[in-house]
Design a protein around this motif. Structure first.
Motif, PDB file in Angstrom:
ATOM      1  N   TYR A 161       4.873   2.638  11.378  1.00  9.92           N
ATOM      2  CA  TYR A 161       4.860   2.914   9.944  1.00  9.92           C
ATOM      3  C   TYR A 161       5.574   4.241   9.707  1.00  9.92           C
ATOM      4  CZ  TYR A 161       2.880   4.666   5.547  1.00  9.92           C
ATOM      5  OH  TYR A 161       2.703   5.205   4.307  1.00  9.92           O
TER       6      TYR A 161
ATOM      7  N   TYR B 190       0.852  -1.193   0.000  1.00  8.59           N
ATOM      8  CA  TYR B 190       0.000   0.000   0.000  1.00  8.59           C
ATOM      9  C   TYR B 190       0.884   1.238   0.000  1.00  8.59           C
ATOM     10  CZ  TYR B 190      -3.804  -3.183   1.050  1.00  8.59           C
ATOM     11  OH  TYR B 190      -4.723  -4.201   0.978  1.00  8.59           O
TER      12      TYR B 190
ATOM     13  N   LEU C   2      -2.773   5.135   2.200  1.00  7.15           N
ATOM     14  CA  LEU C   2      -2.844   5.108   3.664  1.00  7.15           C
ATOM     15  C   LEU C   2      -3.219   6.464   4.233  1.00  7.15           C
ATOM     16  CD1 LEU C   2       0.309   2.907   4.222  1.00  7.15           C
ATOM     17  CD2 LEU C   2      -2.064   2.224   4.501  1.00  7.15           C
TER      18      LEU C   2
END
Length: 468
Positions: A322, A241, A246
């Motif tokens: 992340y 992704y 996101l």
């Protein structure tokens, strides 16, 4: 015999059921519908409907109206007598509703099963006019389990007899946790109170520090990934992704969920799933399969797939950090004997590989057997954005990089490191490590910002790191 229905003396009821007589010979069926206090046919002294020589050209919905003679739990019986050449009768979708000449009913609220504390939450409530005349001017409330009103709104719309309409309600949940809601309707002249309060609806209220990131919506393009139920097979998939999908920036990821639809006849239980994540510069799985030892495992447990449409919720055992680049999501299913059809929603990207997947009977990832496919687009992520200090140590750090490997744990990548020391703001050395290939574990450190000092062959490199 049906389960018992609680009835009230003098109240009018409407019984609906679906019946089908699928005889290939077109023969007739005799059916009587009765009412009694017990499942014993001998107690059923009242006949609600009797059909002699009944045939159908397909499934037919029957409706029977009656008034209860007493207040009690009553069973509805379906008694059939078949002719010699008739081999079956099918009865399904048995429903009993109370009604009156002036009667509004309210259905269970529908909405997202996740909410954020302190932020507006929207849901929809269906109101139906069960009566014989048009009705208007009513109010709707959402009540919690304790009977407290979360919100209330008045509506002046007129609903014709037999019509239904969805109405929107909004409120701001204040406390995190599980919240169970009921919808309640009030209208002047409503003669039936039995259907004024709906069945419960449950949602989970997440902390105010979190966000819910949704990727895509349901489509009409089902695909058998990321989990394939192919009998004695392992299955595995990797999807990448991109930041624009996101749309969260650097953040702690806490849970991922996939919408799915199972065609199985019963729940698929004890499915062992393993989920692993990685930040990656790769744009597509076509650039190469990421080895699992370079990913961080965030979920490894058994789960159940329910019948029909559901959400596969995978809460992480530790938050994953992340870094705002591309996110690789690898989901694996261990070998078992299951052979079922479970669909996930995917969007096709012509000419572009967005997900790589494979399956075999030994669990080994054979790169030349990896297939390319569409992209799963009906998922969500629960994220907690990093603050300014948390973002700094995720930015470019020259030849030395910190790779998240669990909560407050990191691996060092880049230039070869001989030793590592971690200093608090007051200059104290709070951690030291001479085997930098191992995980740098800062879980014992108090929350705050620390200075990491790494000794390399070319000199000393420093970076800030935040302990949460």
């Amino acid at each position: 015999m049906s389960v018992p229905f609680q009835m009230k003396k003098g109240q009018s009821y409407k019984l609906t059921y679906t019946v089908d007589c699928p005889s290939i010979l077109g023969s007739a069926e005799n059916l009587s519908v009765t009412l009694g206090k017990t499942p014993d046919p001998a107690s059923h002294q009242r006949t609600l409907e009797e059909l002699k020589g009944f045939t159908t050209a397909g499934a037919t919905v029957r409706t029977v109206e009656f008034t209860a003679d007493e207040t009690a739990g009553m069973h509805i019986g379906f008694h059939t007598t078949s002719l010699p050449d008739q081999f079956q009768i099918l009865i399904s979708d048995i429903q009993l509703t109370s009604y009156a000449s002036a009667d509004l009913s309210v259905a269970t609220p529908t909405g997202d099963f996740l909410a954020i504390a302190g932020r507006s939450y929207d849901c929809s409530v269906r109101v139906k006019n069960e009566g014989e005349t048009a009705m208007s001017n009513f109010s709707l409330r959402l009540l919690d389990d304790a009977g407290n009103a979360c919100c209330e709104a008045a509506f002046s719309e007129s609903l014709a007899a037999g019509s239904a309409h969805d109405f929107e309600l909004s409120f701001v949940p204040q406390a995190e946790g599980v919240l169970t809601l009921h919808a309640e309707i009030a209208a002047e002249g409503d003669q039936n109170a039995d259907n004024d309060c709906s069945a419960p609806f449950t949602l989970e209220v997440r902390p105010a520090t979190e966000q819910i990131v949704r990727i895509g919506t349901q489509t009409a393009s089902p695909f058998l990934i990321p989990v394939a139920f192919e009998g004695y097979y392992y299955s595995f998939s990797q999807a990448i992704y991109r930041p624009e999908e996101l749309a969260s920036g650097a953040a702690w990821l806490k849970e991922i969920g996939y919408s799915y639809y199972s065609k199985a006849a019963s729940p698929i239980e004890n499915v062992q799933l393993r989920l692993a994540l990685a930040n990656t510069p790769q744009q597509s799985p076509k650039e190469g399969w990421l080895e699992e030892d370079g990913l961080t495992t965030v979920y490894d447990a058994k789960t159940t797939f329910g019948v029909g449409g559901h959400v596969l919720r995978l809460p992480f055992n530790e938050p994953f950090l992340y870094d705002g680049t591309n996110l690789c999501v690898m989901l694996s299913k261990l070998r078992d004997a299951t052979f079922q059809e479970v669909h996930f929603d995917a969007t096709d990207y012509p000419g572009e590989v967005r997900t790589a997947f494979g399956y075999n009977d030994n669990g080994a990832v054979v790169l030349n057997e990896i297939n390319g496919s569409s992209m799963l687009n009906d998922i969500y992520l629960i994220v907690e954005p990093c603050d300014a200090d948390g973002i700094r140590h995720l930015e470019a750090q020259g030849p030395l990089r910190l790779l998240p490997n669990g909560r407050n744990c990191y691996r060092l990548a880049g230039e070869r490191v001989c030793s590592v020391r971690v200093f608090a703001a007051d200059g104290r050395c709070v951690a030291a490590q001479t085997s930098p290939e191992a995980t740098l574990d800062l879980q014992a450190c108090a929350p705050g910002v620390y200075l990491l000092q790494a000794q390399t062959a070319g000199g000393v490199l420093t970076a800030k790191v935040q302990v949460r």
